[in-house]
Design a protein around this motif. Structure first.
Motif, mmCIF file in Angstrom:
data_model
loop_
_atom_site.group_PDB
_atom_site.id
_atom_site.type_symbol
_atom_site.label_atom_id
_atom_site.label_comp_id
_atom_site.label_asym_id
_atom_site.label_seq_id
_atom_site.Cartn_x
_atom_site.Cartn_y
_atom_site.Cartn_z
ATOM 1 N N PHE A 92 46.608 33.189 -20.788
ATOM 2 C CA PHE A 92 45.799 32.279 -20.009
ATOM 3 C C PHE A 92 45.270 32.521 -18.509
ATOM 4 O O PHE A 92 44.637 31.847 -17.677
ATOM 5 C CB PHE A 92 46.684 30.796 -19.671
ATOM 6 N N GLY A 93 45.444 33.926 -18.128
ATOM 7 C CA GLY A 93 45.317 34.273 -16.817
ATOM 8 C C GLY A 93 43.973 35.447 -16.693
ATOM 9 O O GLY A 93 43.122 34.934 -17.173
ATOM 10 N N ALA A 98 38.601 37.698 -17.779
ATOM 11 C CA ALA A 98 37.874 38.867 -18.097
ATOM 12 C C ALA A 98 36.807 38.807 -19.357
ATOM 13 O O ALA A 98 35.830 39.211 -19.456
ATOM 14 C CB ALA A 98 38.707 39.898 -18.148
ATOM 15 N N TYR A 99 37.533 38.084 -20.360
ATOM 16 C CA TYR A 99 36.906 38.011 -21.714
ATOM 17 C C TYR A 99 35.908 36.832 -21.665
ATOM 18 O O TYR A 99 34.707 36.858 -22.243
ATOM 19 C CB TYR A 99 37.712 37.860 -22.916
ATOM 20 N N ILE A 100 36.170 35.686 -21.312
ATOM 21 C CA ILE A 100 35.294 34.547 -21.324
ATOM 22 C C ILE A 100 34.319 34.454 -20.224
ATOM 23 O O ILE A 100 33.146 34.129 -20.302
ATOM 24 C CB ILE A 100 36.297 33.025 -21.292
ATOM 25 N N GLY A 101 34.795 34.922 -19.128
ATOM 26 C CA GLY A 101 33.992 34.802 -17.957
ATOM 27 C C GLY A 101 34.020 33.545 -16.943
ATOM 28 O O GLY A 101 33.381 33.435 -16.135
ATOM 29 N N ALA A 102 35.238 32.853 -17.020
ATOM 30 C CA ALA A 102 35.464 31.830 -16.460
ATOM 31 C C ALA A 102 36.898 31.596 -16.333
ATOM 32 O O ALA A 102 37.767 32.225 -17.276
ATOM 33 C CB ALA A 102 34.833 30.675 -16.637
ATOM 34 N N PRO A 103 37.619 31.059 -15.247
ATOM 35 C CA PRO A 103 38.984 30.858 -15.306
ATOM 36 C C PRO A 103 39.622 29.745 -16.144
ATOM 37 O O PRO A 103 38.681 28.872 -16.651
ATOM 38 C CB PRO A 103 39.348 30.354 -14.033
ATOM 39 N N VAL A 109 37.018 26.115 -23.519
ATOM 40 C CA VAL A 109 37.804 26.876 -24.483
ATOM 41 C C VAL A 109 39.021 26.783 -24.097
ATOM 42 O O VAL A 109 39.690 26.945 -23.012
ATOM 43 C CB VAL A 109 37.364 28.463 -24.146
ATOM 44 N N ALA A 110 40.171 26.932 -25.230
ATOM 45 C CA ALA A 110 41.675 26.759 -25.160
ATOM 46 C C ALA A 110 42.044 27.969 -25.894
ATOM 47 O O ALA A 110 41.377 28.490 -26.647
ATOM 48 C CB ALA A 110 41.979 25.323 -25.963
ATOM 49 N N VAL A 111 43.235 28.397 -25.738
ATOM 50 C CA VAL A 111 43.976 29.371 -26.389
ATOM 51 C C VAL A 111 45.020 29.038 -27.088
ATOM 52 O O VAL A 111 46.066 28.366 -26.517
ATOM 53 C CB VAL A 111 44.209 30.590 -25.247
ATOM 54 N N LEU A 144 32.527 34.203 -27.897
ATOM 55 C CA LEU A 144 32.886 33.615 -26.699
ATOM 56 C C LEU A 144 32.875 34.465 -25.633
ATOM 57 O O LEU A 144 32.567 34.096 -24.369
ATOM 58 C CB LEU A 144 34.192 32.906 -26.845
ATOM 59 N N GLN A 145 32.929 35.888 -25.802
ATOM 60 C CA GLN A 145 32.914 36.802 -24.877
ATOM 61 C C GLN A 145 31.661 36.675 -23.758
ATOM 62 O O GLN A 145 30.484 36.765 -24.184
ATOM 63 C CB GLN A 145 32.802 38.365 -25.407
#
Length: 149
Positions: A92-93, A98-103, A109-111, A144-145
């Protein structure tokens, strides 16, 4: 196992799911042991035990995508609070941003992490956790990257 969420980070309501090493070894398709960053896959609906996933090209409809992997350390299977802390930090950090482009928490987007079971830890020396992203209630077409969604 697969999990979504912790008390600290609000996420969807999927439960921890079990992956058995004996089942995974017998599967012909991509298993929990072979998921890699960037893999898009279909999460098996209605299952409490998961050993393999239907990996698809990200341009095809799918519901999940691996955004990060990491190894757990130690000789003994971690306590639940240790697992949750490791998953919170890794999934979640910085890796999410880095992958999604937003915090995390600023997008739709959920994980959920795909993590070892006590059995796979002992029998297969399984230490890898794969962080899988999804948009609750939606099918995805494309990666989603870098989307920042």
């Amino acid at each position: 196992m697969i999990s979504i969420g912790s008390a600290v980070v609000p996420v969807p309501t999927r439960r921890w799911l079990v992956t058995a090493v004996a089942v995974a070894a017998a599967c012909a398709g991509p298993t929990v042991f072979s998921l890699e960053v960037g893999d898009c896959f279909q999460f098996p609906e209605g299952q409490d035990e998961v050993a393999e996933f239907e990996v698809v090209d990200c341009d095809e409809p799918h519901d999940s995508e691996v955004i990060h992997t990491f190894e757990l350390s130690g000789d003994e299977y971690p306590e639940e609070d240790e697992l949750v802390a490791a998953v919170d930090e890794e999934c979640f950090g910085e890796a999410f941003e880095a992958y999604i482009g937003a915090p995390y928490g600023t997008t739709d987007v959920a994980v959920y992490p795909i993590r070892p079971t006590p059995a796979s830890w002992e029998r297969a020396d399984d230490r890898e956790v794969a962080c899988a992203a999804h948009v609750p209630g939606a099918m995805l077409t494309g990666s989603l990257q870098g989307t920042g969604r």
